[in-house]
Design a protein around this motif. Structure first.
Motif, mmCIF file in Angstrom:
data_model
loop_
_atom_site.group_PDB
_atom_site.id
_atom_site.type_symbol
_atom_site.label_atom_id
_atom_site.label_comp_id
_atom_site.label_asym_id
_atom_site.label_seq_id
_atom_site.Cartn_x
_atom_site.Cartn_y
_atom_site.Cartn_z
ATOM 1 N N THR A 35 0.843 -1.205 0.000
ATOM 2 C CA THR A 35 0.000 0.000 0.000
ATOM 3 C C THR A 35 0.869 1.242 0.000
ATOM 4 N N ARG A 36 1.978 1.213 0.760
ATOM 5 C CA ARG A 36 2.809 2.408 0.807
ATOM 6 C C ARG A 36 3.387 2.730 -0.557
ATOM 7 N N SER A 37 3.856 1.679 -1.241
ATOM 8 C CA SER A 37 4.443 1.989 -2.545
ATOM 9 C C SER A 37 3.357 2.414 -3.522
ATOM 10 N N LEU A 38 2.137 1.866 -3.357
ATOM 11 C CA LEU A 38 1.067 2.289 -4.262
ATOM 12 C C LEU A 38 0.696 3.752 -4.038
ATOM 13 N N VAL A 39 0.703 4.170 -2.777
ATOM 14 C CA VAL A 39 0.399 5.574 -2.498
ATOM 15 C C VAL A 39 1.411 6.457 -3.229
ATOM 16 N N TYR A 40 2.674 6.008 -3.188
ATOM 17 C CA TYR A 40 3.714 6.771 -3.873
ATOM 18 C C TYR A 40 3.475 6.773 -5.381
ATOM 19 N N VAL A 41 3.186 5.576 -5.900
ATOM 20 C CA VAL A 41 2.978 5.452 -7.344
ATOM 21 C C VAL A 41 1.811 6.325 -7.783
ATOM 22 N N ASP A 42 0.728 6.305 -6.988
ATOM 23 C CA ASP A 42 -0.452 7.071 -7.382
ATOM 24 C C ASP A 42 -0.126 8.547 -7.427
ATOM 25 N N HIS A 43 0.640 8.972 -6.428
ATOM 26 C CA HIS A 43 0.918 10.395 -6.332
ATOM 27 C C HIS A 43 1.852 10.858 -7.438
ATOM 28 N N SER A 44 2.921 10.089 -7.642
ATOM 29 C CA SER A 44 3.933 10.602 -8.563
ATOM 30 C C SER A 44 3.770 10.047 -9.971
#
Lengths: 631, 537
Positions: free
Chosen positions: A570-579
């Motif tokens: 989930t943490r990496s997805l949050v990053y992916v979604d944002h950037s």
């Protein structure tokens, strides 16, 4: 008569609604109202039961159609009930034991300021479980199924201010949700295969489809059962569920919740009968859980967690029996009922002990309590004798039959399953003797609690001891009563059918073997805990003991694989979604029209002017169109 | 000609908006009451539409038709089917609650009052400090009017105008009336707010422009804008569209709707917008305005371009599945309560779009019910979240803990909103979610199975949110938090009653929707997969 069925569910549901929506005014009488409505449900059940006994064995099924629930093209789900012998057995157990637990809770929760709400949740629990066993189709069963999950979530987390209780409640719900996926897929498979998911039509039509389909449905139902009944690999919530008040444990472990999985499999007997591979998996799950729970039960010093291990193991017996098909269905349910009596009794007994010991749960700090709590000692003792299968008591009859049935499965499978069941009986005798000795015999090892209060063990009030006495009666006599002239078998046979199988061993041999392993188990525990003093701090123990104390590393596994993996994901997805996603979409837009540059500008304060020009543009556009119309 | 009921239903809030905006500046409370009364009167008209509508009658009913721009064949054509009626009902139902929940959201903020009384130079620097109450409620009513007429329009051009015009009041609602609970400084807050508002505007504007091209293209091909005429002409073969033309036009329409819905990967404007807007405006976005997108997919994409819809189905199903799982996973990872609800909505929109494009009766009935139920459940969850946030002044989950101890009713309603979001059986969203799953499974078993992962993830993000905010030891900052007030209870209690009522007895809604779904199914000329065994009835 059939119009009474809905009242079985409605009475406790009404209680839940009134107690949860009602205000503080109900605080003084709420627990009586809750108990009364649970008792009303039991009385209605008895009336229906008496009526049922007056009819011929094949004409006992009642049904009540309330209304059409979700009518959509090609899809028909009704709110309708079906009361047959199998449902009746559950209804009596749920409402009867449930009412006793209500009575017990009046005393147990006396000093809790949220007692009214507690009784509201208890009523909700009963209503959901009754709906589960009375539904005449799988989708309505699903409502009760999930209602049980919700009620257990609320009750396990009843003391929400304790983070451990809140976590345990969430865990129970989530693990059960994984099981729910199984139930959902099973229902969807039934829908595409049979065009319906009502019990009658589905179970009659099983012969018209392939074994592969039935196996798939069966395995999905098993996944659901594993969640609710705490079977490997979805067993991890059960031990933590001890965070709830003790009457909740009694309710979850004896009358409701964990028995739902057994009900589901026995109810779906026709599906499993046509899918031997699914049945094999069911028996394996039962056998593995039976040993898993027993081993965990041996290592726990917390009296409730030791009993939780035992529940897992006993439900394992039932699942094993249910996996045997018509040889075992009757005995799965019979063991479920007798277990309902003695396990409820044991948990209420444990609660009584804790009540007198400043809520201490560590058995190493008990000892010698039999003199101080005579009623608890006797009733707990009878429950103990029943669960280890002491001759003549309830557990003796029901467990012995399961072991026999396992051998009667025949072939290598039968030998293996029978031996596992026998081994389980030995371990059960061992860990339950250990609980008994550590709690009621030996030296006093009491210690003052965190606030410095030394325990003054005392017998519990009547509202608590009377339910324990009633349950002790059941623990002693139910098994014998059911077995005289195979009463229970004849009662359930019209629903589940029965097949004697062909056992390679005679009944007497199996009983003899059971007695031998029973004596070995008790003797081992006596040598270890009765002959020697019990150390107050637990010894380090062997590798297996240490693993068993940690529930055979189930949580460590879940933590590493699911929790930590999930967090990273989930943490990496949050990053992916944002950037990434945001960036790519914005970037694409930019390449298409230089919007990105404008976006950046707009961020710097041109937003309003831009919007105003937008608005103006739109106005001009509309004005132009109107004008054109005029021209 | 009979009384133009559909026009009246849309015109009433439009007129109400103008009148509300004209209320003198000092009479703020009067403006609020006026807006509330207008929204209630609109609800009464919507109920009349519901009563007058005969589910088993013609496909489009209560129709109105007038010439408008004759040169371009643009007509003022209105008409509703069961799906439209259901969504008009949802809109008219939610607006009074949104107004009531936002009762104090546009009051002059204490800090700006303080500053203006001091007359400091700061006043001019903060562009969004003015909070004209009249404007806020007028904008909400304006959005309501445009959404309702979008659900009614059977002329493509008419629909397009209001589909686009809706952006303007929404832009001001997001940019002008942000959430006061902001972690950063005032300036930072206002910058993020305008970023969110502009992002909302640009995403939807780009979608709208592409749609405009398709609308013009459609006119070139068909020669008029009437939904019914074009659909009929296509059905009886008088209007022949080249495969590629149909596909391009379909994509133009679908793109705009997928931005609005929103579908992965066009979703990123939603968390910004919902996070920065006040909670009632966030509900307006996700529960009402976004529904125009999914509604339009059913009515225009499937109705006008059935072959292209079928052609695009595989890709859309994959995107919908990604939305379901991706949205849920991101919801798990959020630290901000409102953004969490936004990502949960993205997951739910995935379910709706999945239900529409699996092209089965169960899937499409489920999708329509899902639009209604998601509106109610998100409203319940988000509005209670808003009440919570306004008490503590923070949107961060970590700033809460133990709220159930001090505010049990607030915690209880929040839990029910959460349970509805995770589609607990017995509550309304379960009915729609299960129908979508069954509908998907019946045609594409693998798709149905993958979508069930959403069931588990929804429980995860909801219960984690509840655990972190409501349970555990009471944090000192929340220890004096008051429980729900009467106004707040009036907002939440009916929503919860509806969630339970439509969960136990959804039949009135399914009966309204079923015939409309049959029409759509015949539009795309699809038949439900038949069960393998005809079970003994």
């Amino acid at each position: 008569m059939e119009n009474l069925i809905a009242l079985l569910v409605a009475a406790p549901l009404l209680g839940a609604a009134v107690l949860l929506c009602g205000g503080r005014a109900l605080d003084r009488a709420g627990h009586w109202l809750g108990t009364l409505l649970a008792a009303a449900s039991f009385v209605i059940a008895v009336v229906l039961f008496t009526d049922m006994l007056g009819k011929g064995a094949e004409e006992r099924t009642l049904s009540q159609h309330l209304f059409s629930w979700i009518p959509v093209e090609g899809f028909q789900a009704d709110v309708a009930f079906q009361l047959d012998q199998l449902s009746m057995t559950f209804v009596l157990l749920i409402s009867g034991v449930g009412t006793l637990i209500h009575v017990y809770s009046i005393g147990y929760m006396e000093h809790d300021e949220r007692r009214r709400r507690f009784f509201g949740y208890l009523n909700l629990f009963l209503a959901a479980m009754l709906l589960l066993v009375l539904a005449d189709n799988y989708l309505l069963l699903y409502v009760g199924w999930e209602g049980v999950g919700l009620a257990s979530y609320l009750l396990i987390g009843f003391w929400q201010h304790k983070p451990s209780a809140a976590t345990a409640a969430k865990k129970a719900f989530l693990v059960n949700r994984v099981g729910d996926v199984g139930l959902s897929i099973a229902i969807m498979l039934m829908f595409t295969t049979f065009g319906t998911f009502a019990f009658g039509p589905v179970l009659e039509a099983t012969g018209q489809t392939s074994e592969g389909k039935l196996t798939a449905i069966g395995l999905m139902l098993l996944l659901a059962a594993c969640g609710k009944s705490a079977q490997v690999p979805l067993q991890s919530w059960l031990g933590d569920a001890m965070e709830g008040p003790t009457p909740v444990s009694a309710l979850i472990h004896a009358a409701t919740m964990v028995t739902a999985g057994v009900y589901l499999i026995v109810r779906s007997g026709a599906i499993f009968n046509g899918a031997p591979d699914a049945q094999l998996v069911v028996t394996i799950v039962g056998a593995v859980t039976l040993l898993f729970g027993a081993i965990v039960g041996c290592a726990k010093d917390d009296i409730k967690k030791a009993l939780a291990g035992s529940t897992m193991s006993q439900i394992g017996y039932m699942i094993l029996a249910a996996g045997l098909g018509p040889i075992g269905y009757v005995f799965a349910i019979m063991h479920l009922v007798t277990h309902g009596f003695f396990k409820a009794g044991l948990f209420l007994g444990a609660g009584s002990v804790m009540h007198g010991m400043n809520d201490e749960v560590d058995m190493r700090k008990y000892g010698g309590l039999r003199k101080y709590m005579p009623v608890t000692f006797v009733t707990f003792g009878l429950g103990y004798l029943a669960i280890i299968g002491f001759p003549g008591l309830s557990g003796f009859f029901s467990k012995d039959k399961i072991i026999e049935a396992a051998f009667a499965k025949g072939g290598t499978e039968g030998w293996l399953l029978g031996s596992v069941a026998l081994l389980g009986a030995a371990i059960t005798a061992y860990y339950m003797t250990r609980v008994m000795i550590m709690t009621f015999f030996g030296d006093k090892r009491w210690q003052p609690d965190a606030d410095g209060h030394a325990p003054h063990p005392h017998e519990s009030p009547k509202s608590m001891t009377i339910p324990m006495i009633v349950l002790a009666f059941g623990s002693v006599f139910a098994g014998g009563f059911f077995s005289i002239g195979d009463r229970f078998m004849h009662w359930l046979e019209p629903v589940t059918r029965h097949d004697h199988g062909n056992s390679p061993l005679s009944a007497a041999t199996v009983t003899g073997a059971t007695m031998v392993v029973l004596v070995i188990g008790v003797a081992l525990a006596y040598v270890q805990y009765g002959r020697r003093p019990v150390p107050v701090t637990a010894p380090r123990g062997s590798l297996l003991t240490r693993a068993a104390r940690r529930d055979l590393l189930q949580d460590d596994f879940n933590h590493v694989v699911l929790v930590r993996g999930g967090e990273h994901l989930t943490r990496s997805l949050v990053y992916v979604d944002h950037s990434l996603v945001d960036g790519v979409v914005n970037g694409t837009a930019a390449s298409m029209g230089g919007l990105s540059g404008r976006l950046r500008k707009l961020q710097n304060g041109y937003a309003r002017s831009y919007a105003v020009s937008m608005f103006g543009g739109a106005a001009v556009l509309i004005a132009a169109t109107l004008l054109m119309r005029a021209v | 000609m009979s009384f133009p009921l559909l026009t009246a239903t849309a015109a009433l809030p439009a007129v109400g908006a103008i009148v509300t905006a004209a209320v003198p500046a000092a009479r703020r409370t009067a403006a609020k009451w006026l807006a509330l009364l207008v929204s209630l009167a609109t609800l009464a008209l919507a109920v009349t539409v519901l009563v007058r509508f005969d589910p088993d009658g013609d496909r489009y009913q209560l129709t109105e038709s007038r010439a408008w721009i004759a040169d371009f064949g643009v007509r003022y054509e209105l008409g509703v089917d069961g799906i439209g009626v259901a969504l008009i009902g949802l809109t008219a139902l939610l607006i009074p609650f949104i107004i009531l929940a936002g009762w104090h959201d546009a009051d002059p903020s204490p800090s700006s009052q303080l500053r203006s009384s001091r007359g400091g130079p700061n006043e001019t620097k903060a562009p969004y400090k003015w909070r004209p109450t009249q404007g806020f409620f007028a904008l909400i009513l304006a959005v309501e009017a445009m959404v309702i007429i979008s659900f009614e329009a059977t002329d493509v051009f008419l629909f397009y105008i209001f589909f686009e015009a809706m952006l303007i009041p929404m832009y001001f609602l997001i940019g002008g009336f942000g959430d006061r609970a902001h972690a950063g400084s005032d300036e930072n807050a206002s910058a993020q707010r305008s970023y969110a508002a502009v992002k909302f505007l640009l995403y939807n504007l780009v979608g709208g422009l592409i749609m405009l091209a398709a609308v013009i293209g459609l006119y070139v091909v068909a020669g008029n804008f009437s939904l019914q005429e074009i659909a009929e002409a296509r059905a009886n073969g008088t209007l022949d569209m080249a495969t590629n033309t149909e596909r391009l036009l379909f994509l133009g329409f679908f793109f705009a709707f997928a931005v609005k819905a929103p579908l992965w990967p066009l979703h990123t404007w939603l968390p910004n917008a919902m996070g920065e807007a006040t909670a009632p405006v966030a509900v307006l976005i996700t529960a009402v305005v976004d529904k125009v997108g999914t509604f339009a997919m059913l009515r225009f994409c499937l109705g006008l371009f059935p072959e292209a819809s079928k052609w695009a189905t595989p890709v859309i199903l994959v995107l919908a599945l990604i939305s379901i799982i991706y949205g849920a996973l991101l919801a798990v990872g959020q630290r901000d309560i409102k953004r969490l609800v936004a990502y949960a909505s993205i997951s739910h929109f995935g379910f709706i779009i999945l239900g529409i494009f699996v092209m089965t009766s169960q899937g499409q009935s489920g999708a329509t019910l899902y639009m209604v139920n998601h509106g109610i459940s998100t409203a319940a969850l988000m509005l209670v979240a808003g009440f919570l946030i306004s008490r503590r002044g923070s949107r961060l989950i970590a700033d809460y803990g133990g709220v159930q101890k001090v505010a049990p009713v607030l915690a209880g309603t929040f839990l029910i909103g959460g349970l509805a979001t995770l589609s607990l059986p017995g509550l309304a969203p379960f009915v729609s979610e299960f129908l979508v799953l069954v509908g998907a499974f019946a045609r594409y078993p693998v798709v149905g199975i993958i979508a069930t992962v959403g069931i588990v993830l929804a429980a995860l993000y909801t219960l984690v949110l509840y655990q972190r905010t409501m349970t555990g030891p009471v944090k000192p900052e929340v220890s004096a938090m008051p429980d729900l007030r009467v106004r707040e209870l009036v907002v939440v209690a009916p929503l919860i009653a509806l969630l339970i009522g439509l969960g136990v007895y959804p039949k009135p809604l399914t009966e309204l929707v079923n015939p409309a779904v049959e029409h759509t199914m015949s539009d795309v000329q699809k038949k439900d997969p038949q069960p393998e065994v005809e079970a003994a009835k």
